[in-house]
Design an enzyme around this catalytic site. Sequence first.
Site, short mmCIF file in Angstrom:
data_model
loop_
_atom_site.label_atom_id
_atom_site.label_comp_id
_atom_site.label_asym_id
_atom_site.label_seq_id
_atom_site.Cartn_x
_atom_site.Cartn_y
_atom_site.Cartn_z
N HIS A 156 0.84 -1.22 0.00
CA HIS A 156 0.00 0.00 0.00
C HIS A 156 0.87 1.27 0.00
O HIS A 156 0.42 2.31 0.45
CB HIS A 156 -0.94 0.05 1.22
N SER A 277 15.14 21.27 -16.91
CA SER A 277 13.96 22.08 -17.15
C SER A 277 14.38 23.36 -17.86
O SER A 277 15.47 23.88 -17.61
CB SER A 277 13.32 22.43 -15.80
N LYS A 283 16.46 21.58 -11.74
CA LYS A 283 15.78 20.31 -12.01
C LYS A 283 16.64 19.28 -12.73
O LYS A 283 17.42 19.59 -13.61
CB LYS A 283 14.53 20.55 -12.88
N GLU A 290 9.75 7.95 -16.95
CA GLU A 290 8.40 8.50 -17.14
C GLU A 290 7.85 8.11 -18.52
O GLU A 290 6.70 7.69 -18.66
CB GLU A 290 8.42 10.02 -17.01
#
Length: 456
Positions: A156, A277, A283, A290
């Site tokens: 979980h 970024s 970043k 992804e």
Amino acid sequence: MSKLWGGRFTKETNKLVEEETASISFDQKLADEDIQGSIAHVHMLASTGILSEEEAEKIEAGLKSVLQKIKKGELAFSVENEDIHMNIEKFLIDEIGPLGGKLHTGRSRNDQVATDMHLYLKNHTEQIIEHVKAVQTAVLNQAKDHVETILPGYTHLQRAQPVSFAHHLLAYFWMLQRDKERLQDSLKRVSGSPLGAGALAGTTFPLDRHQVAEELGFDYVYPNSMDAVSDRDFILEFMSAASIMMMHISRLSEELVIWSSQEFQFIELDDSFCTGSSIMPQKKNPDVPELLRAKTGRVYGNLIGLLTVLKGLPLAYNKDMQEDKEGMFDTVETLEGSLGMLAPMIDTMIVRKENMKQAVSEDYSNATDIADYLVTKGLPFREAHEIIGKIVLYGIDHSKYLLDLTLDEFKQFSGLFEEDIYEVLAPEQVVANRKSYGGTSQEQVKEQILLAEKAL
Ligand code: ARG
């Protein structure tokens, strides 16, 4: 331009129809397979006496020359010739004259396209299996370095019990193992030869279907000509295996994304697998995992798309089936590209052992072990569970982890606690004690690594 099938027509094809129904823009990827299939066909036409040896030799030379020219970009495919099969036949006729028109003896585009697809998928499935092995190797190598590295195991997404990082990684090794086995198994069915089935009913020529099958490296010949030209389940099977594999890759990618976040800091992906970024200079984004996660969507989409195309089709060939190609190519290319990036990304990732270690020492993931401790002292597990639940609550209220509690504190909850309770509480010990087969103890994980090496 006159069509190869133009005889019974009195009108030109509508231009828009020509554009929209042609498949040459995408099926040109099958040029190699198409010519390979044609050469096997022409060899067989000669050995069965349907064509003379001399005719066959000229056709074969013409096909080889056409292939060279296609590869060099010297021939322009045309929409008027619809698909790769008719484009190549036209090129052949341009190359060697009317003799080229004999190539299609005893053959239809229906068995031809099915043959091309089988050849293409067989070849690429074999390549994809090699890619899977490379990912498994990368996973296994990281696992070997991290048998002793401990991190929280989750259920979980809540901390559950500490595990060896090798154990966590190896879970993916076995998923990939089954994915690979599914692909290997699908090769049995992709290795069937439809060639010689004709349009649907077989042909009047004394073809030798077994000869072409053997020359093309197929293991068997479709025994039913209608099935041979109608079957696309070999593609569906590949796409299903691909979908399951992408689901696994997506789960792994999700973990890489989470682990590389500021909140977790369990791993760091190599700079060469991340991007920055355009506005936020600090970043470093995990774009690769992804995108791998997202590409699962197109692979599922391709499967559902083709299942839907096929579900209502009467036997045998229907033009609908031309829609099998782009999804198949896309799935193959997505898999090859994804697996290709995944292996080196895993190879180069840095594992932040210290942060993992810190995480397991700041949680209650050793609670089960205290319950097990009371069970070994004779208490029924259910009662032990209740007691430890209370201890955890006490710990949370007093800002103490279980290792921080004194023996007196433990004794307030049960007289069964002794000094030896501290021996089972350290995360390393918690892991080491899970010695059941397939468990996370360092000892079991080493056994698992041996099994994984064997499986590779
Ligand atoms: N381009 C077609 C396809 O991909 C080839 C088979 C065409 N056959 C036919 N009878 N129109 O399915």
